[in-house]
Scaffold this motif. Structure first.
Motif, PDB file in Angstrom:
ATOM      1  N   CYS A  41      50.898   1.453  59.232  1.00  0.00           N
ATOM      2  CA  CYS A  41      51.759   0.553  60.011  1.00  0.00           C
ATOM      3  C   CYS A  41      52.677  -0.307  59.131  1.00  0.00           C
ATOM      4  O   CYS A  41      52.202  -1.030  58.257  1.00  0.00           O
ATOM      5  CB  CYS A  41      50.871  -0.345  60.862  1.00  0.00           C
ATOM      6  SG  CYS A  41      51.779  -1.651  61.701  1.00  0.00           S
ATOM      7  N   PRO A  42      53.997  -0.258  59.357  1.00  0.00           N
ATOM      8  CA  PRO A  42      54.915  -1.047  58.537  1.00  0.00           C
ATOM      9  C   PRO A  42      54.799  -2.549  58.803  1.00  0.00           C
ATOM     10  O   PRO A  42      55.140  -3.354  57.942  1.00  0.00           O
ATOM     11  CB  PRO A  42      56.302  -0.535  58.941  1.00  0.00           C
ATOM     12  CG  PRO A  42      56.136   0.035  60.304  1.00  0.00           C
ATOM     13  CD  PRO A  42      54.724   0.551  60.362  1.00  0.00           C
ATOM     14  N   VAL A  43      54.302  -2.926  59.981  1.00  0.00           N
ATOM     15  CA  VAL A  43      54.181  -4.356  60.291  1.00  0.00           C
ATOM     16  C   VAL A  43      52.943  -4.944  59.613  1.00  0.00           C
ATOM     17  O   VAL A  43      52.962  -6.073  59.116  1.00  0.00           O
ATOM     18  CB  VAL A  43      54.129  -4.578  61.813  1.00  0.00           C
ATOM     19  CG1 VAL A  43      53.932  -6.043  62.142  1.00  0.00           C
ATOM     20  CG2 VAL A  43      55.411  -4.062  62.451  1.00  0.00           C
ATOM     21  N   PHE A  50      48.071  -8.629  61.353  1.00  0.00           N
ATOM     22  CA  PHE A  50      48.496  -7.613  62.332  1.00  0.00           C
ATOM     23  C   PHE A  50      47.777  -6.321  61.998  1.00  0.00           C
ATOM     24  O   PHE A  50      47.983  -5.734  60.943  1.00  0.00           O
ATOM     25  CB  PHE A  50      50.009  -7.398  62.300  1.00  0.00           C
ATOM     26  CG  PHE A  50      50.459  -6.400  63.329  1.00  0.00           C
ATOM     27  CD1 PHE A  50      50.774  -6.809  64.616  1.00  0.00           C
ATOM     28  CD2 PHE A  50      50.537  -5.043  63.034  1.00  0.00           C
ATOM     29  CE1 PHE A  50      51.150  -5.888  65.583  1.00  0.00           C
ATOM     30  CE2 PHE A  50      50.911  -4.113  63.998  1.00  0.00           C
ATOM     31  CZ  PHE A  50      51.229  -4.545  65.278  1.00  0.00           C
ATOM     32  N   PRO A  52      46.406  -2.801  63.938  1.00  0.00           N
ATOM     33  CA  PRO A  52      46.149  -1.952  65.114  1.00  0.00           C
ATOM     34  C   PRO A  52      44.701  -1.464  65.197  1.00  0.00           C
ATOM     35  O   PRO A  52      44.161  -1.340  66.300  1.00  0.00           O
ATOM     36  CB  PRO A  52      47.126  -0.786  64.947  1.00  0.00           C
ATOM     37  CG  PRO A  52      47.791  -0.934  63.633  1.00  0.00           C
ATOM     38  CD  PRO A  52      47.551  -2.323  63.141  1.00  0.00           C
ATOM     39  N   CYS A  76      54.398  -5.584  67.302  1.00  0.00           N
ATOM     40  CA  CYS A  76      54.515  -4.151  67.021  1.00  0.00           C
ATOM     41  C   CYS A  76      55.983  -3.731  67.146  1.00  0.00           C
ATOM     42  O   CYS A  76      56.664  -4.126  68.081  1.00  0.00           O
ATOM     43  CB  CYS A  76      53.646  -3.412  68.041  1.00  0.00           C
ATOM     44  SG  CYS A  76      54.029  -1.680  68.246  1.00  0.00           S
ATOM     45  N   THR A  77      56.482  -2.913  66.206  1.00  0.00           N
ATOM     46  CA  THR A  77      57.890  -2.485  66.306  1.00  0.00           C
ATOM     47  C   THR A  77      58.048  -1.231  67.166  1.00  0.00           C
ATOM     48  O   THR A  77      59.147  -0.710  67.296  1.00  0.00           O
ATOM     49  CB  THR A  77      58.516  -2.149  64.938  1.00  0.00           C
ATOM     50  OG1 THR A  77      58.020  -0.891  64.529  1.00  0.00           O
ATOM     51  CG2 THR A  77      58.234  -3.175  63.890  1.00  0.00           C
ATOM     52  N   THR A  78      56.965  -0.719  67.696  1.00  0.00           N
ATOM     53  CA  THR A  78      56.985   0.495  68.530  1.00  0.00           C
ATOM     54  C   THR A  78      57.490   1.729  67.780  1.00  0.00           C
ATOM     55  O   THR A  78      58.164   2.581  68.342  1.00  0.00           O
ATOM     56  CB  THR A  78      57.817   0.316  69.839  1.00  0.00           C
ATOM     57  OG1 THR A  78      59.199   0.169  69.507  1.00  0.00           O
ATOM     58  CG2 THR A  78      57.370  -0.889  70.631  1.00  0.00           C
ATOM     59  N   CYS A  79      57.146   1.806  66.494  1.00  0.00           N
ATOM     60  CA  CYS A  79      57.658   2.904  65.664  1.00  0.00           C
ATOM     61  C   CYS A  79      56.857   4.197  65.816  1.00  0.00           C
ATOM     62  O   CYS A  79      57.292   5.257  65.376  1.00  0.00           O
ATOM     63  CB  CYS A  79      57.671   2.483  64.203  1.00  0.00           C
ATOM     64  SG  CYS A  79      56.035   2.422  63.445  1.00  0.00           S
ATOM     65  N   LEU A  80      55.646   4.099  66.396  1.00  0.00           N
ATOM     66  CA  LEU A  80      54.816   5.277  66.669  1.00  0.00           C
ATOM     67  C   LEU A  80      54.164   5.919  65.452  1.00  0.00           C
ATOM     68  O   LEU A  80      53.615   7.014  65.536  1.00  0.00           O
ATOM     69  CB  LEU A  80      55.636   6.351  67.412  1.00  0.00           C
ATOM     70  CG  LEU A  80      55.777   6.156  68.925  1.00  0.00           C
ATOM     71  CD1 LEU A  80      57.086   6.746  69.425  1.00  0.00           C
ATOM     72  CD2 LEU A  80      54.615   6.820  69.638  1.00  0.00           C
ATOM     73  N   LYS A  81      54.217   5.231  64.309  1.00  0.00           N
ATOM     74  CA  LYS A  81      53.625   5.824  63.118  1.00  0.00           C
ATOM     75  C   LYS A  81      52.100   5.903  63.244  1.00  0.00           C
ATOM     76  O   LYS A  81      51.475   6.865  62.793  1.00  0.00           O
ATOM     77  CB  LYS A  81      54.007   4.994  61.888  1.00  0.00           C
ATOM     78  CG  LYS A  81      54.070   5.798  60.619  1.00  0.00           C
ATOM     79  CD  LYS A  81      54.660   4.977  59.499  1.00  0.00           C
ATOM     80  CE  LYS A  81      54.524   5.719  58.184  1.00  0.00           C
ATOM     81  NZ  LYS A  81      54.850   4.855  57.046  1.00  0.00           N
ATOM     82  N   CYS A  82      51.491   4.907  63.896  1.00  0.00           N
ATOM     83  CA  CYS A  82      50.043   4.899  64.095  1.00  0.00           C
ATOM     84  C   CYS A  82      49.611   6.122  64.898  1.00  0.00           C
ATOM     85  O   CYS A  82      48.618   6.764  64.600  1.00  0.00           O
ATOM     86  CB  CYS A  82      49.621   3.618  64.815  1.00  0.00           C
ATOM     87  SG  CYS A  82      50.597   3.246  66.274  1.00  0.00           S
ATOM     88  N   TYR A  93      50.056   2.520  69.734  1.00  0.00           N
ATOM     89  CA  TYR A  93      51.363   2.186  70.317  1.00  0.00           C
ATOM     90  C   TYR A  93      51.291   2.092  71.840  1.00  0.00           C
ATOM     91  O   TYR A  93      51.686   1.092  72.434  1.00  0.00           O
ATOM     92  CB  TYR A  93      52.372   3.252  69.872  1.00  0.00           C
ATOM     93  CG  TYR A  93      53.604   3.435  70.744  1.00  0.00           C
ATOM     94  CD1 TYR A  93      54.765   2.709  70.488  1.00  0.00           C
ATOM     95  CD2 TYR A  93      53.621   4.366  71.788  1.00  0.00           C
ATOM     96  CE1 TYR A  93      55.908   2.897  71.272  1.00  0.00           C
ATOM     97  CE2 TYR A  93      54.751   4.556  72.572  1.00  0.00           C
ATOM     98  CZ  TYR A  93      55.895   3.820  72.311  1.00  0.00           C
ATOM     99  OH  TYR A  93      57.010   4.009  73.083  1.00  0.00           O
ATOM    100  N   ILE A  96      49.172  -0.824  72.982  1.00  0.00           N
ATOM    101  CA  ILE A  96      49.860  -2.112  72.824  1.00  0.00           C
ATOM    102  C   ILE A  96      50.881  -2.315  73.954  1.00  0.00           C
ATOM    103  O   ILE A  96      50.996  -3.407  74.511  1.00  0.00           O
ATOM    104  CB  ILE A  96      50.525  -2.207  71.429  1.00  0.00           C
ATOM    105  CG1 ILE A  96      49.439  -2.323  70.352  1.00  0.00           C
ATOM    106  CG2 ILE A  96      51.485  -3.395  71.355  1.00  0.00           C
ATOM    107  CD1 ILE A  96      49.937  -2.131  68.926  1.00  0.00           C
TER     108      ILE A  96
HETATM  109  S1  SF4 Z   1      53.797   1.484  66.677  1.00  0.00           S
HETATM  110 FE1  SF4 Z   1      51.863   1.466  65.521  1.00  0.00          FE
HETATM  111  S2  SF4 Z   1      52.466   1.728  63.368  1.00  0.00           S
HETATM  112 FE2  SF4 Z   1      54.303   1.101  64.504  1.00  0.00          FE
HETATM  113  S3  SF4 Z   1      54.355  -1.139  64.354  1.00  0.00           S
HETATM  114 FE3  SF4 Z   1      53.267  -0.672  66.252  1.00  0.00          FE
HETATM  115  S4  SF4 Z   1      51.093  -0.633  65.643  1.00  0.00           S
HETATM  116 FE4  SF4 Z   1      52.277  -0.485  63.754  1.00  0.00          FE
END
Ligand code: SF4
Ligand code: SF4
Lengths: 172, 289
Positions: A41-43, A50, A52, A76-82, A93, A96
């Motif tokens: 997670c970038p955040v 923070f 997840p 969360c930036t909603t980037c979907l990397k998790c 994601y 959240i």
């Molecule tokens: S979508 Fe997942 S990886 Fe991306 S910021 Fe949110 S919790 Fe972190």
């Protein structure tokens, strides 16, 4: 925990539906707390606390109330990397985003910017009206100055908003 | 090649450079763009929070408008693209949701029939127009430039939706290379720009952007090229507030949108591509082209 005083029947129905989806997801897919989501997670790298992996742990233990009041669910930036990295096919994601819906419906605090976006769509069909934008030289320029056509919005705004109000009134 | 053009809220109301440059280059490449009369926000950044069904209705409504026009949607926004794909799948999988959406659409005489497809602008450029034709359209090759790329998360995630450039995005790099420039990898390339955090924690959002920008600066690139209006705004305009730029103009990283870069290589004047709006120092790129 979600029984805040003003909550009406429609809200309760919505919240139960979301909760059953959330808990259903958690039961079907067991998180083994491997932490791959948090390390990707970038955040998490920028904001201490923070995490997840911990959020998923709280959801699966049913400790939602505290979580719904935490700033973290809005960060969360909603980037979907998790989601991409989770070996158990869990999507922090999506969890959240559901937590955000629940917090909103339960009347807990959320970032004010969201209200502006919804207000914008109500008024013009878009999150805001076209603005005049400043360039590097400091001069403000509008769409028309650039030869861009007028924005074509929904047209009959009363009708557009009426349909949306109908959906919301039906508790959907 | 004719599309229903859906630029989304950000390009329509604020990021005019994305809108102007997309229109110029697509026009000259022979892509017809029809304005979608009656369109609105896709709901992803607005009603998704307060009423998820309203979000899905708004996305379906735009798809229904495109279907009535008889065209696929072309969007230049990564978030709108994700919204169209995600909601399209949910409507296909969930008859109950489709029933609610259809009832609401009928009030405006519309119908959702999954007839309109959705294309991201990168797909149209890379897959439909093709790299060969793009190279042929270049009159000022970008020889000697080396760029970092920022495809943006929703070009390649989530995997289950088979996004246009997943799971290992290369298309934006190939599009940049088609103009004669070089690209190479850098740390954090596939990380988020931080944009969606702006509503909740602007400072943290800029720190996420900053990590990427530092990595680009340390890599000695001529700049970073993105194809998403959200990434573009955060990396470009947000940069003044990040550590990478702190006080020192010389340390700022030039940020340019792909359709601006393509337009420069095709010989358009910088003003027609909205390059006067880039807040990062793109003057060096413009002069060298
Ligand atoms: S979508 Fe997942 S990886 Fe991306 S910021 Fe949110 S919790 Fe972190
Ligand atoms: S959600 Fe997935 S990646 Fe995160 S800790 Fe649980 S199993 Fe690991």
């Amino acid at each position: 925990m979600l029984l805040v005083p003003e909550i009406n029947e429609v809200e309760v129905r919505f919240i139960s539906k979301m909760l059953s989806r959330l808990v259903g997801e958690m039961n079907a897919e067991v998180c083994d707390q491997c932490g791959k989501c948090s390390s990707a997670c970038p955040v998490s790298k920028e904001i201490e606390g923070f995490n997840p992996r911990q959020m998923i742990a709280k959801v699966s233990m049913g400790r939602l109330d505290g979580l719904l009041k935490e700033d973290a669910i809005w960060t969360c930036t909603t980037c979907l990397k998790c989601r991409e990295r989770c070996p158990e096919d869990i999507s922090p994601y999506d969890v959240i985003l559901i937590l955000r819906n629940l917090a909103y419906r339960a009347g807990y605090s959320y970032p004010a910017g969201y209200d502006d976006f919804i207000k914008g769509v109500k008024e013009s069909g878009f999150i805001s009206r076209p603005q005049a934008v400043r360039g590097r030289g400091g001069v403000k320029v509008s769409r028309a100055d650039l030869g861009l056509p007028e924005v074509s919005g929904p047209g009959d705004m009363a009708k557009f908003d009426g349909v949306i109000e109908g959906i919301i009134r039906a508790g959907k | 090649m004719m599309y229903a053009f859906y630029p989304g809220c950000l390009s329509q109301t604020e990021m005019f450079s994305c809108l102007a440059s997309a229109r110029e280059v697509l026009n000259r490449l022979g892509v017809g763009l029809q304005t979608m009369d009656g369109s609105s926000c896709c709901g992803y950044q607005s009603y998704r929070l307060s009423s998820p069904v309203t979000w899905k209705y708004l996305t379906a409504r735009n798809l229904a408008l495109a279907a009535r026009m008889g065209h696929d949607i072309l969007t230049n926004c990564n978030d709108c693209y994700l919204s169209f794909r995600k909601v399209g799948k949910e409507l296909a999988d969930d008859p109950h949701l489709k029933g609610i959406v259809d009832d609401a659409l009928r009030l405006e005489g519309l119908e959702y029939n999954a007839k309109a497809g959705v294309c991201h602008i990168a797909e149209v450029l890379h897959d439909r127009i093709g790299l060969k034709r793009i190279t042929e359209a270049v009159v000022k090759p970008l020889k000697g430039f080396r760029f970092a790329t920022q495809p943006g998360c929703h070009m390649f995630r989530p995997e289950e939706l088979a996004m246009p450039d997943g799971p290992e995005p290369r298309k934006l790099d190939e599009l940049v290379e088609a103009l004669g420039a070089e690209t190479s990898d850098y740390p954090h390339r596939l990380d988020c720009c931080g944009s969606p955090m702006q509503a909740s924690d602007e400072e943290a959002s800029l720190r996420v952007a900053d990590r990427k920008l530092r990595s680009v600066r340390d890599g000695g690139f001529d700049g970073i090229v993105t194809i998403c209006p959200h990434c573009f705004r955060t990396l470009d305009a947000g940069q003044g507030g990040t550590g990478a730029a702190s006080g020192d103009e010389g340390k700022r990283v030039p940020v340019i949108h792909y359709t601006q870069l393509l337009g420069l290589a095709m010989g358009f004047s910088p003003a027609r591509l909205g390059l006067q709006f880039n807040m990062s120092p793109v003057g060096g790129i413009i002069d060298r082209v």
